[in-house]
Enzyme design. Structure first.
Site, PDB file in Angstrom:
ATOM      1  N   ASP A 289      37.734  -3.166  41.063  1.00  0.00           N
ATOM      2  CA  ASP A 289      38.173  -4.081  40.029  1.00  0.00           C
ATOM      3  C   ASP A 289      37.244  -5.479  40.578  1.00  0.00           C
ATOM      4  O   ASP A 289      37.725  -6.373  41.551  1.00  0.00           O
ATOM      5  CB  ASP A 289      39.639  -4.453  40.521  1.00  0.00           C
ATOM      6  CG  ASP A 289      40.221  -5.747  39.866  1.00  0.00           C
ATOM      7  OD1 ASP A 289      39.514  -6.163  38.891  1.00  0.00           O
ATOM      8  OD2 ASP A 289      41.409  -6.236  39.841  1.00  0.00           O
ATOM      9  N   LYS A 296      36.112 -12.082  40.344  1.00  0.00           N
ATOM     10  CA  LYS A 296      36.636 -12.524  41.387  1.00  0.00           C
ATOM     11  C   LYS A 296      35.767 -13.374  42.321  1.00  0.00           C
ATOM     12  O   LYS A 296      34.401 -13.194  42.288  1.00  0.00           O
ATOM     13  CB  LYS A 296      37.040 -11.571  42.245  1.00  0.00           C
ATOM     14  CG  LYS A 296      38.379 -10.636  41.624  1.00  0.00           C
ATOM     15  CD  LYS A 296      39.007  -9.475  42.551  1.00  0.00           C
ATOM     16  CE  LYS A 296      40.078  -8.906  41.911  1.00  0.00           C
ATOM     17  NZ  LYS A 296      41.238  -9.578  41.693  1.00  0.00           N
ATOM     18  N   ARG A 370      47.743  -4.060  34.698  1.00  0.00           N
ATOM     19  CA  ARG A 370      48.722  -3.791  33.672  1.00  0.00           C
ATOM     20  C   ARG A 370      48.465  -3.436  32.279  1.00  0.00           C
ATOM     21  O   ARG A 370      49.216  -2.618  31.461  1.00  0.00           O
ATOM     22  CB  ARG A 370      49.577  -5.174  33.505  1.00  0.00           C
ATOM     23  CG  ARG A 370      48.685  -6.485  33.090  1.00  0.00           C
ATOM     24  CD  ARG A 370      49.294  -7.702  33.294  1.00  0.00           C
ATOM     25  NE  ARG A 370      49.044  -8.246  34.698  1.00  0.00           N
ATOM     26  CZ  ARG A 370      49.584  -9.248  35.226  1.00  0.00           C
ATOM     27  NH1 ARG A 370      50.211 -10.248  34.478  1.00  0.00           N
ATOM     28  NH2 ARG A 370      49.202  -9.739  36.541  1.00  0.00           N
TER      29      ARG A 370
HETATM   30  N1  BES Z   1      43.740  -5.820  41.900  1.00  0.00           N
HETATM   31  C1  BES Z   1      44.556  -7.136  41.800  1.00  0.00           C
HETATM   32  C2  BES Z   1      45.442  -7.486  42.568  1.00  0.00           C
HETATM   33  C3  BES Z   1      45.097  -7.482  44.163  1.00  0.00           C
HETATM   34  C4  BES Z   1      44.399  -8.605  44.374  1.00  0.00           C
HETATM   35  C5  BES Z   1      45.588  -6.642  44.975  1.00  0.00           C
HETATM   36  C6  BES Z   1      44.392  -8.604  45.799  1.00  0.00           C
HETATM   37  C7  BES Z   1      45.323  -6.581  46.317  1.00  0.00           C
HETATM   38  C8  BES Z   1      44.442  -7.724  46.854  1.00  0.00           C
HETATM   39  C9  BES Z   1      44.611  -7.313  40.399  1.00  0.00           C
HETATM   40  O1  BES Z   1      44.101  -6.827  39.289  1.00  0.00           O
HETATM   41  C10 BES Z   1      44.729  -8.932  40.010  1.00  0.00           C
HETATM   42  O2  BES Z   1      43.573  -9.196  40.242  1.00  0.00           O
HETATM   43  N2  BES Z   1      45.760  -9.462  39.587  1.00  0.00           N
HETATM   44  C11 BES Z   1      45.509 -10.977  39.587  1.00  0.00           C
HETATM   45  C12 BES Z   1      46.336 -11.274  38.580  1.00  0.00           C
HETATM   46  C13 BES Z   1      46.392 -12.791  38.004  1.00  0.00           C
HETATM   47  C14 BES Z   1      44.959 -12.955  37.212  1.00  0.00           C
HETATM   48  C15 BES Z   1      47.525 -13.101  37.057  1.00  0.00           C
HETATM   49  C16 BES Z   1      45.719 -11.485  40.790  1.00  0.00           C
HETATM   50  O3  BES Z   1      46.809 -11.258  41.519  1.00  0.00           O
HETATM   51  O4  BES Z   1      45.413 -12.633  41.120  1.00  0.00           O
HETATM   52 ZN    ZN Z   2      43.415  -5.016  39.894  1.00  0.00          ZN
HETATM   53 MN    MN Z   3      42.256  -7.381  38.795  1.00  0.00          MN
END
Ligand code: BES
Ligand code: ZN
Ligand code: MN
Length: 541
Positions: A289, A296, A370
Site C-alpha cells: 500500500d 504516503k 475499505r
Molecule cells: N494500510 C493503511 C493503514 C495503516 C497505516 C495500517 C499504518 C498500519 C500502519 C490504510 O490503507 C491507510 O492508509 N489508511 C489511512 C486512512 C485515511 C486516508 C483515512 C490512514 O490510516 O492514514
Molecule cells: Zn492500506
Molecule cells: Mn492506505
C-alpha cells in the site's frame, strides 16, 4: 517439531532438558516424587541466591542419577487477582513459553520435557483454570517463540545457519508431562495449540515476505498449494476480468494503477453438513500500500508490505481448520491487490460504482482497504449466504493511536458477536476491544456527489469511520470487523509479523463447535472447561 502429552512422571523420561517450575523460594510446589538429584540441583541454585524474583531461567545439571541431561529451572510467581484483566493468564503462559525458548536456544536441546502443571504455572482461582486453554496457548506460543525464518537471507548465511543447526540441533520433540486428571485436557489443548501455532507461522511468513515476491498472484499460488493438501478445501480466484463482470468498481479502482492485477481468492472448507451455512472470514490483502496518488511519506513505507496481514490470517486459519479436520463449514476470502501510483491510477475525486450499486467518491486513494473490502463483503454475502462474517484488516493508522500495539479493535452490528470475540480474545491473549459504530459517526460519511465518500470530512475517530463505511455494505448477517493495524506486526529491531489474530479466530471456531447441540457434535477437538472438582489441592512441600 513434535508435541506429545503424557501422564508419566517427568522424572522417568530420558531427555536433553527437563523444565521445572519453581516459586521464588526455589520450591517445586507440585511434585511429590522429585528425585534427589533434581532437588539438589534446585537447592544449589537457591543457596547461591540465583533464584531471585527477577531471575528468568537457569540451566543446571543434575548431580547424580537423573533421566534428564539438564534441568531448566524457571521461577514463576503469578497470582491472579480479582481485578486482573482477563488476558493475564494467557499472557503469563505465553511469557513462560518465550522464556523457555530463549533459555534453551544456546544448548543442543532436541528433546524437551516440560513438567507441565498449570496449578503451579498459575495459582489462579478455580474459575480461571482451563486446562485445554492453558495447553493450547502454551503450545502455540512455544512454537512461535522457537520459529525463525531465514528464507530471504543469501545462500552463504543459509549455509552457515544449516551448519550451526548440526552442532545446535533445534527442538525436535516437546513432551508436556502432566497427570492423569489433566491428561485429556492437556492433550486436546496441545493438538489445537499446535495447529494454531502453525497457522500463525503461515500468517507470519506471508507477512514478512517482501512485496516484490508476495504479490496478489503469490497469494493465489499459496492458496492453491494449501487446497492441494486438503481434500475438503477448494479455491476459486476472480481476476480483473471477472471482477469487472461483477461490477467491483471500488476494488478495481484500488488496483488499476498497478502492474500486478487483483486476485479475489475464496477458499471453501467443507467439514460440516452440506446444509450448514458457512462461517466466513474476509482478509484485507494489500500486498503493498503506497497510498496511490495520495501517496504516503517515505519513512517506514516498507512496512506497508504488511498491509496483507488480514489476508495472511485467513490463510493461517484455513490451514489450521483443515489440519484439525474441524466439522464445520468455513469460507476464507482474500482481497488481494496492490495500491500504486501511476498515470492510470485512481485520482482523488474519482467516483466509482461498487458491486452493491452504491457509488463512492474516492477522496483519498490511501483509504483503499475499505474499497477492496466493500466489494469483497458484497460478493461473499451474495455468493455464500454465510451465517456470520468476520473481516480482518490493517485498516487505519488511527487504530494505533487509539489502542497502540497490544490490542486490536473490534466493531460490528451484533453485540453478542463482538462481545463473544472480545471475551475469547482475552482468554487466548490475542486481545481485542470494542469500539462503537454509532450513527453519529456514520452521519459523517456524506458526499455532495456520490452516495458516500471513502473518508469523512471530520478528523477524529478514523477507525470507527472506516468501520461505519464497511457497515454500509453489510446486509442482514451478523458481522464483525477487526482492525488489526496495531497488532499484525512489530516494528523496530524485532521487526516481524505476529500471526495475530489467528489464535482468536481459531478460538472462535472451537467455541462454535463446543456450543453446538450435542447431536450435532462431531469428533473434532473443541474447547472444554475443566471441572473444578477434578482438581486436586496443591501439594505443598
Ligand atoms: N494500510 C493503511 C493503514 C495503516 C497505516 C495500517 C499504518 C498500519 C500502519 C490504510 O490503507 C491507510 O492508509 N489508511 C489511512 C486512512 C485515511 C486516508 C483515512 C490512514 O490510516 O492514514
Ligand atoms: Zn492500506
Ligand atoms: Mn492506505
Amino acid at each position: 517439531m513434535k508435541f506429545a502429552a503424557t501422564a508419566q512422571s517427568p522424572y522417568g523420561i530420558k531427555c536433553d532438558c527437563l523444565v521445572e517450575f519453581v516459586n521464588k523460594n526455589g520450591i517445586n510446589a507440585i511434585a511429590k516424587d522429585t528425585p534427589t538429584a533434581v532437588t539438589q540441583a534446585i537447592n544449589h541454585l537457591r543457596q547461591q541466591g540465583d533464584l531471585s524474583e527477577s531471575a528468568h531461567a537457569r540451566m543446571v545439571y543434575p548431580e547424580g542419577e537423573a533421566s534428564a541431561k539438564r534441568i531448566l529451572v524457571v521461577p514463576v510467581e503469578f497470582e491472579l487477582k480479582a481485578n486482573s484483566p482477563a488476558h493475564t493468564t494467557g499472557k503469563h503462559l505465553s511469557g513462560i513459553a518465550s522464556t523457555i525458548a530463549k533459555a534453551i536456544s544456546d544448548y543442543p536441546v532436541k528433546d524437551l520435557v516440560i513438567h507441565f502443571d498449570d496449578r503451579f504455572m498459575h495459582s489462579a482461582p478455580l474459575s480461571d483454570q482451563d486446562g485445554v486453554r492453558d495447553a493450547q496457548v502454551f503450545t502455540a506460543a512455544l512454537l512461535n517463540a522457537v520459529y525463525k525464518s531465514d528464507a530471504f537471507k543469501g545462500k552463504e548465511t543459509q549455509d552457515k545457519n544449516k551448519k550451526k543447526l548440526k552442532s545446535l540441533p533445534g527442538l525436535a520433540k516437546v513432551t508436556l508431562a502432566t497427570q492423569d486428571a489433566e491428561l485429556k485436557d492437556v492433550k486436546q489443548g496441545l493438538v489445537q495449540g499446535e495447529a494454531v501455532g502453525l497457522g500463525m507461522i503461515t500468517a507470519r511468513n506471508l507477512g514478512d515476505a517482501p512485496p516484490n515476491i508476495c504479490n496478489p498472484q503469490y497469494f493465489t499460488a499459496e492458496a492453491k498449494k494449501l487446497v492441494k493438501k486438503h481434500p475438503k478445501l477448494t479455491v476459486k480466484v476472480l481476476g480483473e476480468k471477472e471482477l469487472k463482470a461483477l461490477g467491483a468498481g471500488a476494488y478495481l479502482a484500488v488496483t488499476q494503477g498497478s502492474a500486478n492485477p487483483p486476485q479475489l481468492i475464496t477458499m471453501e472448507y467443507k467439514g460440516g453438513k452440506a446444509s450448514d451455512k458457512p462461517i466466513c472470514f474476509v482478509g484485507k490483502g494489500l500486498t503493498f500500500d503506497s497510498g496511490g496518488i495520495s501517496i504516503k511519506p517515505g519513512a517506514g513505507m516498507d512496512e506497508m508490505k504488511y498491509d496483507m496481514c488480514g489476508a495472511g490470517s485467513v490463510m493461517g486459519v484455513m490451514q489450521a481448520a483443515a489440519e484439525l479436520k474441524l466439522p464445520i463449514n468455513i469460507v476464507g476470502a482474500i482481497a488481494a491487490a496492490e495500491n500504486m501510483p501511476a498515470s492510470n491510477a485512481t485520482r482523488p475525486g474519482d467516483i466509482v460504482t461498487t458491486m452493491s450499486g452504491q457509488t463512492v467518491e474516492i477522496l483519498n486513494t490511501d483509504a483503499e482497504g475499505r474499497l477492496v473490502l466493500c466489494d469483497t463483503l458484497t460478493y461473499v454475502q451474495d455468493k455464500f449466504k454465510p451465517q456470520v462474517v468476520i473481516n480482518m484488516a490493517t485498516l487505519t493508522g488511527a487504530c494505533i493511536v487509539a489502542l497502540g500495539h497490544h490490542t486490536a479493535a473490534v466493531m460490528g452490528n451484533t453485540p453478542e458477536l463482538t462481545q463473544e470475540l472480545q471475551e475469547l480474545s482475552l482468554k487466548v491473549n490475542d486481545p481485542i476491544w470494542e469500539l462503537p459504530l454509532w450513527s453519529e459517526y456514520t452521519d459523517d460519511l456524506k458526499s455532495p456527489f456520490a452516495d458516500i465518500p471513502n473518508i469523512a470530512g471530520g478528523r477524529g475517530a478514523g477507525t470507527i469511520i472506516a468501520g461505519c463505511y464497511l457497515q454500509k455494505f453489510i446486509k442482514d448477517v451478523p458481522w464483525a470487523h477487526l482492525d488489526i493495524a496495531g497488532v499484525a506486526w512489530n516494528s523496530g529491531a524485532a521487526k516481524g509479523a505476529t500471526g495475530r489474530p489467528v489464535h482468536l479466530l481459531m478460538q472462535y471456531l472451537f467455541k462454535q463447535l463446543d456450543t453446538k447441540p450435542a447431536s450435532d457434535k462431531a469428533a473434532g477437538p473443541a474447547v472444554r472447561k475443566r471441572k473444578p472438582a477434578a482438581r486436586k489441592t496443591t501439594a505443598k512441600k
